[in-house]
Design a protein around this motif. Structure first.
Motif, mmCIF file in Angstrom:
data_model
loop_
_atom_site.group_PDB
_atom_site.id
_atom_site.type_symbol
_atom_site.label_atom_id
_atom_site.label_comp_id
_atom_site.label_asym_id
_atom_site.label_seq_id
_atom_site.Cartn_x
_atom_site.Cartn_y
_atom_site.Cartn_z
ATOM 1 N N LEU A 130 0.826 -1.199 0.000
ATOM 2 C CA LEU A 130 0.000 0.000 0.000
ATOM 3 C C LEU A 130 0.865 1.255 0.000
ATOM 4 N N TRP A 131 1.948 1.243 0.777
ATOM 5 C CA TRP A 131 2.858 2.397 0.836
ATOM 6 C C TRP A 131 3.471 2.620 -0.551
ATOM 7 N N ALA A 132 3.917 1.529 -1.183
ATOM 8 C CA ALA A 132 4.501 1.634 -2.526
ATOM 9 C C ALA A 132 3.487 2.205 -3.507
ATOM 10 N N ASP A 133 2.290 1.658 -3.490
ATOM 11 C CA ASP A 133 1.251 2.126 -4.411
ATOM 12 C C ASP A 133 0.919 3.593 -4.165
ATOM 13 N N SER A 134 0.869 3.985 -2.916
ATOM 14 C CA SER A 134 0.550 5.378 -2.565
ATOM 15 C C SER A 134 1.618 6.342 -3.055
ATOM 16 N N LEU A 135 2.858 5.865 -3.112
ATOM 17 C CA LEU A 135 3.959 6.706 -3.579
ATOM 18 C C LEU A 135 4.183 6.590 -5.083
ATOM 19 N N GLY A 136 3.479 5.681 -5.734
ATOM 20 C CA GLY A 136 3.680 5.482 -7.164
ATOM 21 C C GLY A 136 4.984 4.785 -7.479
ATOM 22 N N VAL A 137 5.438 3.941 -6.560
ATOM 23 C CA VAL A 137 6.680 3.189 -6.736
ATOM 24 C C VAL A 137 6.297 1.728 -6.962
ATOM 25 N N GLU A 138 6.963 1.078 -7.902
ATOM 26 C CA GLU A 138 6.706 -0.350 -8.121
ATOM 27 C C GLU A 138 6.930 -1.102 -6.809
ATOM 28 N N GLN A 139 6.052 -2.047 -6.524
ATOM 29 C CA GLN A 139 6.136 -2.770 -5.250
ATOM 30 C C GLN A 139 7.453 -3.513 -5.080
ATOM 31 N N ASP A 140 7.975 -4.108 -6.140
ATOM 32 C CA ASP A 140 9.237 -4.829 -6.003
ATOM 33 C C ASP A 140 10.404 -3.872 -5.748
ATOM 34 N N GLU A 141 10.387 -2.713 -6.405
ATOM 35 C CA GLU A 141 11.434 -1.710 -6.165
ATOM 36 C C GLU A 141 11.363 -1.220 -4.712
ATOM 37 N N PHE A 142 10.144 -0.974 -4.249
ATOM 38 C CA PHE A 142 9.948 -0.514 -2.881
ATOM 39 C C PHE A 142 10.491 -1.543 -1.897
ATOM 40 N N ALA A 143 10.095 -2.807 -2.080
ATOM 41 C CA ALA A 143 10.535 -3.867 -1.161
ATOM 42 C C ALA A 143 12.055 -4.031 -1.184
ATOM 43 N N LYS A 144 12.654 -3.980 -2.367
ATOM 44 C CA LYS A 144 14.116 -4.106 -2.478
ATOM 45 C C LYS A 144 14.816 -2.949 -1.762
ATOM 46 N N THR A 145 14.288 -1.745 -1.918
ATOM 47 C CA THR A 145 14.903 -0.577 -1.276
ATOM 48 C C THR A 145 14.789 -0.674 0.233
ATOM 49 N N VAL A 146 13.626 -1.063 0.716
ATOM 50 C CA VAL A 146 13.450 -1.236 2.164
ATOM 51 C C VAL A 146 14.407 -2.307 2.673
ATOM 52 N N LEU A 147 14.458 -3.436 1.991
ATOM 53 C CA LEU A 147 15.331 -4.533 2.396
ATOM 54 C C LEU A 147 16.797 -4.119 2.382
ATOM 55 N N GLU A 148 17.187 -3.362 1.371
ATOM 56 C CA GLU A 148 18.580 -2.892 1.259
ATOM 57 C C GLU A 148 18.982 -2.068 2.484
ATOM 58 N N HIS A 149 18.052 -1.282 3.008
ATOM 59 C CA HIS A 149 18.361 -0.416 4.140
ATOM 60 C C HIS A 149 18.170 -1.079 5.499
ATOM 61 N N LEU A 150 17.217 -1.998 5.590
ATOM 62 C CA LEU A 150 16.932 -2.598 6.894
ATOM 63 C C LEU A 150 17.610 -3.945 7.094
ATOM 64 N N GLU A 151 17.861 -4.653 6.019
ATOM 65 C CA GLU A 151 18.507 -5.971 6.074
ATOM 66 C C GLU A 151 19.529 -6.089 4.952
ATOM 67 N N PRO A 152 20.613 -5.304 5.032
ATOM 68 C CA PRO A 152 21.566 -5.271 3.912
ATOM 69 C C PRO A 152 22.218 -6.615 3.618
ATOM 70 N N GLY A 153 22.457 -7.416 4.625
ATOM 71 C CA GLY A 153 23.063 -8.731 4.387
ATOM 72 C C GLY A 153 22.151 -9.634 3.580
ATOM 73 N N LEU A 154 20.885 -9.657 3.923
ATOM 74 C CA LEU A 154 19.905 -10.452 3.187
ATOM 75 C C LEU A 154 19.731 -9.905 1.767
ATOM 76 N N HIS A 155 19.698 -8.581 1.649
ATOM 77 C CA HIS A 155 19.596 -7.955 0.325
ATOM 78 C C HIS A 155 20.765 -8.387 -0.550
ATOM 79 N N GLU A 156 21.954 -8.404 0.009
ATOM 80 C CA GLU A 156 23.153 -8.801 -0.749
ATOM 81 C C GLU A 156 23.044 -10.241 -1.223
ATOM 82 N N ILE A 157 22.571 -11.121 -0.360
ATOM 83 C CA ILE A 157 22.430 -12.529 -0.739
ATOM 84 C C ILE A 157 21.420 -12.681 -1.878
#
Length: 102
Positions: free
Chosen positions: A69-96
């Motif tokens: 919902l946050w992604a849609d409200s901002l007009g950001v693709e959901q996968d891009e939004f999730a990847k960006t959040v993951l990159e900042h909150l769980e960088p190790g998992l994002h890297e894997i």
């Protein structure tokens, strides 16, 4: 002993900085969409706009059930939004998950 304490404190400081960086990215996306914090909070069906402010200043995390919902409200693709959040909150998992094998 002091060196161990420094190592224990440093990851927390890095995590705070990464949450602030994510908050800044979220703020930029909101402003690109021309929304105030109150308007975004309304789109997200949040009772208080201050939660948006807290997320943007890095003191709170977005509940996972609000990512789409946050992604849609901002007009950001959901996968891009999730990847960006993951990159900042769980960088190790994002890297894997997203490292290039190049």
């Amino acid at each position: 002993m002091a060196a161990r304490i420094q190592r224990d404190i440093r990851p927390g400081e890095i995590a705070k900085e990464m949450r602030r960086d994510l908050g800044y990215w979220l703020k930029v996306q909101r402003e690109k969409k021309g929304l105030t914090q109150s308007q975004l909070a309304e789109l997200l069906d949040l009772k208080y706009y201050s939660f948006v402010s807290q997320v943007e200043n890095g003191s709170c995390r977005i509940p996972q059930e609000l990512y789409a919902l946050w992604a849609d409200s901002l007009g950001v693709e959901q996968d891009e939004f999730a990847k960006t959040v993951l990159e900042h909150l769980e960088p190790g998992l994002h890297e894997i998950l997203f490292r290039s094998d190049g």
